[in-house]
Design a protein around this motif. Structure first.
Motif: not given
Length: 161
Positions: A102-131
């Motif tokens: 939740a803390e990380l998601a807030n910093i990069i402008g995502l919901t906790q659920h959205g970040y969780s999806q990336i961290e678990t590999g269920r959603k692809r990470i965008s180049s904006d978030f990689v940066i």
């Protein structure tokens, strides 16, 4: 991002947009939009381009002027086959910072659920978030995506976003 570099690299090899589009498996118009910064390329497409041009992802994304690619680790061959990144490093880096999803998601402008999806590999990470994550963790993009063991970003002429 500095996707003008995509055009420069392509022109250095005397290739047409259609040539690169075919290699990436996309329409020429989609590739043209990438070069004109109308759309951001997906990370798997950027990795393919970095490999093709023999440059690092940080160079393609405008984080450094140093083109030198990082040495690939054992996960890179699997990525080339599946176009899917091993996501274990995202969790490791977050834990190093003692942050919750939740803390990380807030910093990069995502919901906790959205970040969780990336961290678990269920959603692809965008180049904006990689940066954003590379800046937060002070790592290079290949390290973040678990494609190299070399952690530090290139220091020479490094761009701060």
């Amino acid at each position: 991002m500095k996707f003008q570099r995509l055009r420069d690299l392509r022109e250095d090899k005397d290739l047409y947009q259609a040539d690169i589009a075919i290699m990436l498996g996309i329409k020429k118009s989609a590739y043209s939009q990438m070069e004109r910064e109308k759309i951001n390329p997906s990370m798997d497409k950027l990795c393919i381009l970095a490999d093709f041009y023999n440059v690092c992802l940080d160079y393609l994304m405008g984080r450094t002027d140093d083109k030198t690619p990082f040495p690939h680790n054992k996960h890179y061959a699997a990525f080339l086959k599946t176009k899917s990144f091993p996501v274990s490093r995202l969790r490791e880096l977050r834990k190093e910072k003692n942050m919750t999803q939740a803390e990380l998601a807030n910093i990069i402008g995502l919901t906790q659920h959205g970040y969780s999806q990336i961290e678990t590999g269920r959603k692809r990470i965008s180049s904006d978030f990689v940066i954003k994550l590379c800046e937060l963790y002070n790592v290079n993009a290949e390290y973040l995506l678990n494609l190299t063991e070399q952690r530090q970003p290139r220091s020479a002429n490094r761009k701060h976003l």
